[in-house]
Design a protein around this motif. Sequence first.
Motif, short mmCIF file in Angstrom:
data_model
loop_
_atom_site.label_atom_id
_atom_site.label_comp_id
_atom_site.label_asym_id
_atom_site.label_seq_id
_atom_site.Cartn_x
_atom_site.Cartn_y
_atom_site.Cartn_z
N GLY A 85 -35.99 78.18 19.76
CA GLY A 85 -34.99 79.21 20.29
C GLY A 85 -35.53 79.73 21.58
N ILE A 86 -34.69 80.82 21.85
CA ILE A 86 -35.20 81.75 23.21
C ILE A 86 -34.59 83.20 22.63
CG2 ILE A 86 -35.11 79.95 24.85
CD1 ILE A 86 -32.12 80.73 25.51
N PHE A 87 -35.55 84.21 23.27
CA PHE A 87 -35.19 85.42 23.10
C PHE A 87 -35.30 86.02 24.55
CE2 PHE A 87 -35.69 89.98 22.24
CZ PHE A 87 -35.25 90.27 21.10
N LEU A 88 -33.91 86.52 24.63
CA LEU A 88 -33.63 87.03 26.34
C LEU A 88 -33.49 88.77 26.01
CD1 LEU A 88 -32.95 86.60 29.15
CD2 LEU A 88 -30.34 86.92 28.46
N ALA A 89 -34.47 89.31 26.60
CA ALA A 89 -34.60 90.80 26.41
C ALA A 89 -34.59 91.53 27.80
CB ALA A 89 -36.11 91.09 26.12
N CYS A 90 -33.91 92.65 27.63
CA CYS A 90 -33.54 93.48 28.81
C CYS A 90 -33.90 94.84 28.44
CB CYS A 90 -32.10 93.41 29.24
SG CYS A 90 -31.63 94.25 30.70
N SER A 91 -34.77 95.51 29.83
CA SER A 91 -35.27 96.89 29.65
C SER A 91 -34.50 97.39 30.79
CB SER A 91 -36.78 96.94 30.00
OG SER A 91 -37.44 96.27 28.71
#
Length: 452
Positions: free
Chosen positions: A161-167
């Motif tokens: 899968g993929i993990f899309l993170a935003c700071s």
Amino acid sequence: MVHLISKCLVKASPPPKHPAGQKCHLATWDLAKLSSNYIQKGHLYANVPATISIDNIIHNLKTSLSTTLHHFYPLAGRFSSQHELDSDGKVTGTFVFIDCNNEGAEFVHAEAKSISVEDVLAPNSDVPIFIQSFFQLDGASNYDGHSFSLVAVQLTVLADGIFLACSFNHAAADGTSFWHFMNTWAEISRTKTTVPSRPPVLDRYFMDGVKPPLKLPVSHESDFIDRFSPPPLREKMFHFTSEAIAKLKAKANEESGTNNISSYQSISALIWRCISRARRLPADKLTTCRVSIQNRTRLEPPLSPNYFGNSYNVLSMTALAGELLGNGIGWAAGRIHEAVVAHKDDTIRVIMRNWMESPVFSKLSLVDESTVAISSSPRFDMYGCEFGWGKAVALRSGSANKVDGKVMYYPGWEGGGSVDLEVCLLPKFMTALESDPEFKDVVSPAVPLHLP
């Protein structure tokens, strides 16, 4: 476990049409957040179609982010400060604003092929500490937006899968604006449009008679920036079904003799009570429950729901531990309800005037063992962020703004009014919370594993 593949800056395209060096002035709500951390939220996606390559996903994300930044152009800039000097050259005040210079947002591609989707979900276990490595700008304060990008994205490719993170810099905007930005980005990515359905309103709100820039009575960042590092915490997700919430709400209203107490107020009262009990506070110890409350619809006239920036306050309800636990859930929920009802236009304006006379900055060190700090909202459209490869199976956050007693709301994956809570506590308190009878009676025994 997480390996960096590439890093770049994504600029707004086409470049925003404004004079070079245009300033975006910050309002009181924005300036108050300079000392705290970035917002860090991320989506976990499973079973990405095999027909979509990672290279195509990255290209599409960068292209759509560039278009999104065109509409949210302050986020492609950096903070800048100017100092006011007296006749002796001594600094007497500081002005902080966003320099809309289109320096760009950071985009990072990483891999963690030894981590699976199920490892991230960790059903029945604490939130894995490796998730913190999925986010950029760990430990950064919002003031660091002078040198760091105001938005930093990391796409981490997992085993399955993929993990899309935003700071996201919290002094630039609040949670409402964060999810507006994320959903706009997802819309542009998914539909290939260049004109979003909800363009942001970028003009900042200042109280009647107040003109920017607003001066901070400080000479150096050390006067108001709090570099706080909490002790080791346990973080855990707890799930509340819509049926359990309905029963809790009915009980709170019945005990209060009303029908006005909301689900949010009922859950917040429950967690205030149960964490206070888990901490074994003395009966005469004063406890505090802090909840974030939106101002957009409470101002007269109301702000646009698309207003971009911070527009919220924090309500603080207090009670002696013996009083809080000696009364039922309805009593605690009633205290929260009363504070929410009283938060109207005139109250908001008084808070704003008082802040300008004596600025107070949000600091993590102010949350102690007698405080429960509740933030975010189950009303945010978190699962609406579909970039073109299906709905996320879960949401997680980074290490930012985590302290003992921090609680964050998420909508439940299945919808229908269900809720997930992310709770951060010292280990001994988390163990006590897990075995608390009142808490166990409402919370689901496990975080559902949302896999096809």
